[in-house]
Write a protein that holds these residues in place. Structure first.
Motif, PDB file in Angstrom:
ATOM      1  N   ARG A  41      40.264  32.975  25.733  1.00 14.93           N
ATOM      2  CA  ARG A  41      41.480  33.680  26.167  1.00 14.93           C
ATOM      3  C   ARG A  41      42.722  32.872  25.802  1.00 14.93           C
ATOM      4  NH1 ARG A  41      42.187  37.443  30.961  1.00 14.93           N
ATOM      5  NH2 ARG A  41      44.410  37.810  30.964  1.00 14.93           N
ATOM      6  N   ILE A  42      42.662  31.568  26.007  1.00 14.34           N
ATOM      7  CA  ILE A  42      43.799  30.708  25.669  1.00 14.34           C
ATOM      8  C   ILE A  42      44.038  30.736  24.163  1.00 14.34           C
ATOM      9  CG2 ILE A  42      44.603  28.307  25.616  1.00 14.34           C
ATOM     10  CD1 ILE A  42      43.099  27.970  28.329  1.00 14.34           C
ATOM     11  N   ASP A  43      42.959  30.651  23.371  1.00  5.17           N
ATOM     12  CA  ASP A  43      43.091  30.703  21.911  1.00  5.17           C
ATOM     13  C   ASP A  43      43.746  32.007  21.467  1.00  5.17           C
ATOM     14  OD1 ASP A  43      41.936  28.205  21.698  1.00  5.17           O
ATOM     15  OD2 ASP A  43      39.945  28.983  21.189  1.00  5.17           O
ATOM     16  N   ALA A  44      43.365  33.119  22.080  1.00  6.99           N
ATOM     17  CA  ALA A  44      43.953  34.410  21.736  1.00  6.99           C
ATOM     18  C   ALA A  44      45.440  34.442  22.083  1.00  6.99           C
ATOM     19  CB  ALA A  44      43.209  35.545  22.437  1.00  6.99           C
ATOM     20  N   GLN A  45      45.801  33.852  23.220  1.00  2.00           N
ATOM     21  CA  GLN A  45      47.210  33.816  23.608  1.00  2.00           C
ATOM     22  C   GLN A  45      48.017  32.946  22.648  1.00  2.00           C
ATOM     23  OE1 GLN A  45      46.777  32.741  27.829  1.00  2.00           O
ATOM     24  NE2 GLN A  45      47.823  34.655  28.305  1.00  2.00           N
ATOM     25  N   GLN A  62      46.924  31.972  36.864  1.00  3.93           N
ATOM     26  CA  GLN A  62      48.030  32.929  36.966  1.00  3.93           C
ATOM     27  C   GLN A  62      49.012  32.725  35.815  1.00  3.93           C
ATOM     28  OE1 GLN A  62      49.167  32.089  41.086  1.00  3.93           O
ATOM     29  NE2 GLN A  62      48.614  34.193  41.625  1.00  3.93           N
ATOM     30  N   GLN A  63      49.260  31.475  35.435  1.00  6.11           N
ATOM     31  CA  GLN A  63      50.157  31.219  34.312  1.00  6.11           C
ATOM     32  C   GLN A  63      49.569  31.751  33.008  1.00  6.11           C
ATOM     33  OE1 GLN A  63      51.042  27.025  34.322  1.00  6.11           O
ATOM     34  NE2 GLN A  63      52.714  27.279  35.773  1.00  6.11           N
ATOM     35  N   LEU A  64      48.253  31.796  32.920  1.00  8.47           N
ATOM     36  CA  LEU A  64      47.592  32.351  31.736  1.00  8.47           C
ATOM     37  C   LEU A  64      47.608  33.871  31.744  1.00  8.47           C
ATOM     38  CD1 LEU A  64      44.460  30.035  31.459  1.00  8.47           C
ATOM     39  CD2 LEU A  64      46.486  30.062  29.987  1.00  8.47           C
ATOM     40  N   GLY A  65      48.015  34.459  32.868  1.00  9.98           N
ATOM     41  CA  GLY A  65      48.096  35.909  32.956  1.00  9.98           C
ATOM     42  C   GLY A  65      46.876  36.572  33.562  1.00  9.98           C
ATOM     43  N   LEU A  66      45.965  35.808  34.147  1.00  6.98           N
ATOM     44  CA  LEU A  66      44.801  36.413  34.782  1.00  6.98           C
ATOM     45  C   LEU A  66      45.208  37.111  36.067  1.00  6.98           C
ATOM     46  CD1 LEU A  66      43.334  34.329  32.867  1.00  6.98           C
ATOM     47  CD2 LEU A  66      41.566  34.267  34.594  1.00  6.98           C
ATOM     48  N   ALA A  67      44.642  38.252  36.309  1.00  4.87           N
ATOM     49  CA  ALA A  67      44.852  38.981  37.556  1.00  4.87           C
ATOM     50  C   ALA A  67      44.049  38.289  38.658  1.00  4.87           C
ATOM     51  CB  ALA A  67      44.384  40.429  37.403  1.00  4.87           C
ATOM     52  N   LEU A  68      44.426  38.509  39.892  1.00  3.54           N
ATOM     53  CA  LEU A  68      43.715  37.875  41.007  1.00  3.54           C
ATOM     54  C   LEU A  68      42.235  38.226  41.007  1.00  3.54           C
ATOM     55  CD1 LEU A  68      46.278  38.094  43.946  1.00  3.54           C
ATOM     56  CD2 LEU A  68      45.664  36.103  42.572  1.00  3.54           C
ATOM     57  N   GLU A  69      41.902  39.448  40.600  1.00  5.19           N
ATOM     58  CA  GLU A  69      40.492  39.846  40.539  1.00  5.19           C
ATOM     59  C   GLU A  69      39.737  39.008  39.513  1.00  5.19           C
ATOM     60  OE1 GLU A  69      43.091  42.113  40.224  1.00  5.19           O
ATOM     61  OE2 GLU A  69      42.998  42.727  42.313  1.00  5.19           O
ATOM     62  N   GLU A  70      40.374  38.749  38.378  1.00  3.99           N
ATOM     63  CA  GLU A  70      39.757  37.917  37.342  1.00  3.99           C
ATOM     64  C   GLU A  70      39.597  36.478  37.828  1.00  3.99           C
ATOM     65  OE1 GLU A  70      41.178  39.410  33.066  1.00  3.99           O
ATOM     66  OE2 GLU A  70      42.853  39.157  34.466  1.00  3.99           O
ATOM     67  N   ILE A  71      40.608  35.992  38.515  1.00  2.41           N
ATOM     68  CA  ILE A  71      40.551  34.629  39.055  1.00  2.41           C
ATOM     69  C   ILE A  71      39.419  34.536  40.057  1.00  2.41           C
ATOM     70  CG2 ILE A  71      41.785  32.907  40.430  1.00  2.41           C
ATOM     71  CD1 ILE A  71      44.401  34.054  39.161  1.00  2.41           C
ATOM     72  N   GLY A  72      39.305  35.541  40.925  1.00  2.00           N
ATOM     73  CA  GLY A  72      38.216  35.563  41.906  1.00  2.00           C
ATOM     74  C   GLY A  72      36.859  35.557  41.240  1.00  2.00           C
ATOM     75  N   PHE A 123      43.582  25.566  40.146  1.00  2.00           N
ATOM     76  CA  PHE A 123      43.022  26.477  39.143  1.00  2.00           C
ATOM     77  C   PHE A 123      43.678  27.851  39.253  1.00  2.00           C
ATOM     78  CE2 PHE A 123      40.105  29.896  38.065  1.00  2.00           C
ATOM     79  CZ  PHE A 123      39.885  29.620  36.728  1.00  2.00           C
ATOM     80  N   ILE A 124      43.882  28.333  40.464  1.00  4.83           N
ATOM     81  CA  ILE A 124      44.529  29.635  40.664  1.00  4.83           C
ATOM     82  C   ILE A 124      45.906  29.637  40.004  1.00  4.83           C
ATOM     83  CG2 ILE A 124      45.542  31.197  42.388  1.00  4.83           C
ATOM     84  CD1 ILE A 124      43.222  30.228  44.288  1.00  4.83           C
TER      85      ILE A 124
END
Length: 156
Positions: free
Chosen positions: A96-100, A59-69, A54-55
Motif C-alpha cells: 500500500r505504501i509503495d502504491a502511494q 491513519q496518515q497512510l489513509g487507512l479507514a478505522l475498519e482497515e486498521i482494526g 500504529f493507529i
C-alpha cells in the motif's frame, strides 16, 4: 501480568500524543482494550503505546478505522505483540505504501501538465489528451490514476 505493565489512560495519551478522548474513541471502536480497576478506572497494557502509535501511522497512510482494526486483529490476543508480529503487519502495508509513493511521484511529474481529467482547457491538452481520449478509460484524472497517454491513444 505485573502492575508495572499497566498504564493509565492519561499516561497512554501523554506517551502517544493522542487526546484522552481519542483513546476512548479507539476503545469504543475496538482498536484498543482497557482493563478496569475496582474503581472503574481504565488501565492499558504498556504495549498499547505501540498499538495507538500504529493507529496514528495507519491513519496518515489513509487507512479507514475498519482497515486498521483488521490489521490490529492480526496481532496476538493475550500477549504483548513481539517484533515478528509487528513485522507481519508492516510487510502487509508495504504494498500500500509503495502504491502511494508511485501515485505521489506520478502526481509530482504530471501536475504541471495535462493530468487526463478531460477538461481540454489547456493548450497542452491537445497534445497530451487529444479529443479527450483519456475519458475512454473512465472518469477522473486518468494519468494521475496510472493510465499513460500512449496507452489511452492506442485504445481509441
Amino acid at each position: 501480568m505485573h502492575r508495572t505493565d499497566l498504564i493509565s489512560i492519561g499516561e497512554l495519551a501523554a506517551r502517544t500524543g493522542v487526546a484522552v478522548s481519542a483513546i476512548r474513541f479507539y476503545e469504543a471502536k475496538g482498536l484498543v482494550e482497557a482493563l478496569r480497576t475496582r474503581g472503574g478506572q481504565r488501565r492499558f497494557l504498556r504495549a498499547d503505546i505501540r498499538r495507538v502509535s500504529f493507529i496514528l501511522i495507519a491513519q496518515q497512510l489513509g487507512l479507514a478505522l475498519e482497515e486498521i482494526g483488521a490489521e490490529l486483529a492480526r496481532l496476538p490476543a493475550g500477549r504483548t505483540p513481539n517484533a515478528a508480529d509487528w513485522a507481519r503487519i508492516s510487510t502487509g502495508l508495504g504494498a500500500r505504501i509503495d502504491a502511494q509513493i508511485a501515485s505521489l511521484q506520478r502526481t509530482r511529474e504530471l501536475l504541471g501538465n495535462c493530468i487526463g481529467c478531460g477538461c481540454l482547457s489547456l493548450k497542452k491538452c491537445a497534445l497530451y489528451n487529444p479529443g479527450d481520449k483519456a475519458a475512454q478509460r473512465g472518469a477522473g484524472p486518468r494519468y494521475l490514476l496510472g493510465d499513460r497517454a500512449g496507452e489511452i491513444a492506442e485504445v481509441g
